[in-house]
Scaffold this active site. Sequence first.
Site, mmCIF file in Angstrom:
data_model
loop_
_atom_site.group_PDB
_atom_site.id
_atom_site.type_symbol
_atom_site.label_atom_id
_atom_site.label_comp_id
_atom_site.label_asym_id
_atom_site.label_seq_id
_atom_site.Cartn_x
_atom_site.Cartn_y
_atom_site.Cartn_z
ATOM 1 C CB CYS A 62 0.159 -7.401 5.550
ATOM 2 S SG CYS A 62 -0.250 -8.905 4.648
ATOM 3 C CB CYS A 70 -0.910 0.002 1.218
ATOM 4 S SG CYS A 70 -2.173 -1.300 1.195
#
Length: 259
Positions: free
Chosen positions: A243, A217
């Site tokens: 993540c 991201c």
Amino acid sequence: MAEAAMRKVDRLDIAPRFTERDAIRLNNMFRGSSTDEMLRTVIGEQMLGDIAVVSSFGAESAALLHLVASVDASVPVLFLDTGRHFPETLAYRDALVGRLGLTDFRNLQPDPDVLAARDASELRWSFDPDGCCEIRKVVPLAKGLAEFDATITGRKAFQARTRNALPRFELDTSDISGRLKVNPLADWTRADLDAYFVQHDLPVHPLVAQGYPSIGCAPCTSVVKPGEDPRAGRWRGWDKTECGIHTPVADGDPDLPVF
């Protein structure tokens, strides 16, 4: 009484799909096999049941997606559309899906009601990156994987010290379902990947040339400095390396299968 004894009793099968022993057996079975041979057997013979590719459409994703598409372009490909990706990643995703002829691409998105309740400002990444990953990646992926028995990932051992003992087959410990993870590129080197891209004329993610060897991201991805791990630019400044979809696998990890 006899009638009751003959009556068939329905039971819920709550046993996990696979166990650690299965991961060990598969690692032994495919020891010495090429990546292509392993994928053709696993996918072609449906050895692991229903299987899907989980792809970030990041810096090196084209290699794995090309390998899988060369075996069966109808294998489902799951992408976590977090709403925080670089525009370049979304354009690269669309280009690869078309270029490789992926016929079952699935765009997984977070629940808008959850986002409104837990990240209305869209700034959770700045003070709670684990929580941001949870609602934008972990939960949507868990829902998307409910129907699958195994996943194929693009992780490589060379990417970071937290992945340096990555096996080809491992048990997914994110839940109790006993799903398997397949890491076809676990032992590939940077040179192997570069050669594969050239050999098959695969397009490179446009951000790679700008110093992003690992791309997630936008808010949590930064340029990697010379000499750093390829994933050093992920969550820079935080004690965070994954993540939540994957867990670190390093030498001496007590959960690592021994084979």
